[in-house]
Design an enzyme around this catalytic site. Structure first.
Site, PDB file in Angstrom:
ATOM      1  N   GLY A 139       0.848  -1.194   0.000  1.00 24.17           N
ATOM      2  CA  GLY A 139       0.000   0.000   0.000  1.00 24.17           C
ATOM      3  C   GLY A 139       0.877   1.235   0.000  1.00 24.17           C
ATOM      4  CB  ALA A 161       1.134   4.219  -4.465  1.00 24.41           C
ATOM      5  NE  ARG A 190     -12.584   6.919  11.091  1.00 22.96           N
ATOM      6  CZ  ARG A 190     -12.910   7.786  12.059  1.00 22.96           C
ATOM      7  NH1 ARG A 190     -14.179   8.079  12.275  1.00 22.96           N
ATOM      8  NH2 ARG A 190     -11.990   8.345  12.801  1.00 22.96           N
ATOM      9  NE  ARG A 204     -16.868   2.882  14.464  1.00 25.24           N
ATOM     10  CZ  ARG A 204     -16.146   2.699  15.551  1.00 25.24           C
ATOM     11  NH1 ARG A 204     -15.949   1.493  16.023  1.00 25.24           N
ATOM     12  NH2 ARG A 204     -15.608   3.719  16.179  1.00 25.24           N
ATOM     13  CG  ASN A 256      -9.687  -0.851   4.712  1.00 22.65           C
ATOM     14  OD1 ASN A 256      -9.681  -0.614   3.504  1.00 22.65           O
ATOM     15  ND2 ASN A 256      -9.509   0.090   5.613  1.00 22.65           N
ATOM     16  CG  ASP A 265      -4.070   4.577  19.510  1.00 18.55           C
ATOM     17  OD1 ASP A 265      -4.636   5.401  18.767  1.00 18.55           O
ATOM     18  OD2 ASP A 265      -4.268   3.348  19.446  1.00 18.55           O
ATOM     19  NE  ARG A 271      -3.997  10.858  16.563  1.00 10.60           N
ATOM     20  CZ  ARG A 271      -4.665  10.102  15.707  1.00 10.60           C
ATOM     21  NH1 ARG A 271      -5.208   8.954  16.115  1.00 10.60           N
ATOM     22  NH2 ARG A 271      -4.795  10.472  14.447  1.00 10.60           N
ATOM     23  CG  HIS A 321      -5.437   1.454  16.407  1.00 10.75           C
ATOM     24  ND1 HIS A 321      -4.691   2.495  16.909  1.00 10.75           N
ATOM     25  CD2 HIS A 321      -5.453   1.635  15.061  1.00 10.75           C
ATOM     26  CE1 HIS A 321      -4.278   3.271  15.916  1.00 10.75           C
ATOM     27  NE2 HIS A 321      -4.731   2.768  14.776  1.00 10.75           N
TER      28      HIS A 321
END
Length: 347
Positions: A42, A44, A115, A121, A128, A184, A187, A211
């Protein structure tokens, strides 16, 4: 950590700085740095591109393999011009996935769709989860012994999906599968430092659970350096850490999600995995792994990383009453996300 990680890139003129970086990174007295192939699936995408850049800057990587369904040759050419150690090759489309993976020591998976506002969801999950299922089938076939760093959301479900796919292939090693929850932690450190008025580089905050939303539980009672923050402030900090992703989605006004901070967090965790593989002692990071720390089969907590991946899952340590409540509150949500992943993998 970033200053340590990229010191050799930034300090080009000083060979002694390079030497000290190597001494810090490797416990062995050998002067040669092990060859390590890292594959990004993934590469790019919105996370994949900055992650490719950051991994190109990491002196522990000797071969950087970039895979995506489109646009990878351009990303590989661009990143490949950077004058650091690793050789870069871009691979495009399912026909080239095998070559991208062969010989990989570490596979990082930021593949999938981000998202977007208005997206349920379930929409996110179905797209995914399908992508992760296919990629993990290929990993089981072409680099079954690689460490796997799962970034694709929802991580609470994609890690159990990966585990089921590996089990079906007879190649599951629970020590080698990680859900990347480092963002997480990043942050929580940033937000805590702001309120505690301490230098953010010195802050550490363990984050446990899962998560997503309420499953993210920062343990501010174990934060260092310890600051005397009121319960109101701690409640607000917890909420902000849980809602960090939404904060970015809203700030980008529908034009994206957390890609740059996620790439940084992904690069940080990948660096820790590589150090562990190379035998650096006492590498401890939080990660979402198969676990017996709680009654749930997967759980994020502090993990000691080593040559086999997970060397030890550390216990949660003392929790405040607020954190104990948070822990009980997150369990049903996390349990259902895990079950959803297992069910999807076995359809």
């Amino acid at each position: 950590p970033i200053s340590k990680m990229f010191r050799s890139v930034i300090v080009r003129s000083s060979s002694s700085a390079k030497q000290s970086l190597l001494r810090r990174s490797f416990s062995s007295s050998s002067s040669s740095v092990p060859e390590r192939k890292v594959a990004i699936l993934g590469a790019a995408g919105g996370i994949g591109q900055p992650l490719a850049l950051l991994m190109k800057l990491n002196p522990l990587v000797s071969s950087l393999s970039l895979f995506d369904i489109a646009n990878t040759p351009g990303v590989a050419a661009d990143v490949g011009h950077i004058n650091t150690r690793s050789e870069v090759v871009g691979y495009m489309g399912d026909d080239e996935l095998a070559k991208a993976l062969e010989g990989a020591d570490l596979v990082i998976i930021p593949a999938g769709v981000p998202r977007k506002p208005g997206m349920t969801r379930d929409d996110l999950f179905n797209i995914n989860a399908g992508i992760v299922k296919n990629l993990c089938s290929a990993i089981a076939k072409y680099c079954p012994h690689a460490l796997v760093n799962m970034i694709s959301n929802p991580v609470n479900s994609t890690v159990p999906i990966a585990a089921e796919i590996f089990k079906k292939a007879g190649m599951y090693d629970e020590k080698k599968l990680f859900g990347v929850t480092t963002l997480d932690v990043v942050r929580a450190k940033t937000f805590y430092a702001g309120k505690a008025n301490v230098p953010v580089a010195e802050v550490n905050v363990p984050v446990i659970g899962g998560h997503a939303g309420v499953t993210i539980l920062p343990l501010f009672s174990q934060a260092t350096p310890q600051a005397n923050l009121s319960s109101d402030v701690l409640t607000a900090l917890t909420k902000r850490t849980q809602d960090g992703g939404t904060e970015v989605v809203e700030a980008k006004a529908g034009k994206g999600s957390a890609t740059l901070s996620m790439a940084y967090a992904g690069a940080l965790f990948a660096d820790a995995c590589l150090k562990g593989l190379n035998g650096v002692p006492d590498v401890v990071e939080c990660s979402y792994v198969q676990s017996t720390i709680t009654e749930l089969p997967f759980f994020a907590s502090k993990v000691r990383l080593g040559k086999n991946g997970v060397e030890e899952v550390l216990d949660l340590g003392p929790l405040s009453d607020f954190e104990k409540e948070g822990l009980e509150a997150l369990k049903p949500e996390l349990k259902s996300s895990i079950e959803k992943g297992v069910k999807f993998a076995n359809q």
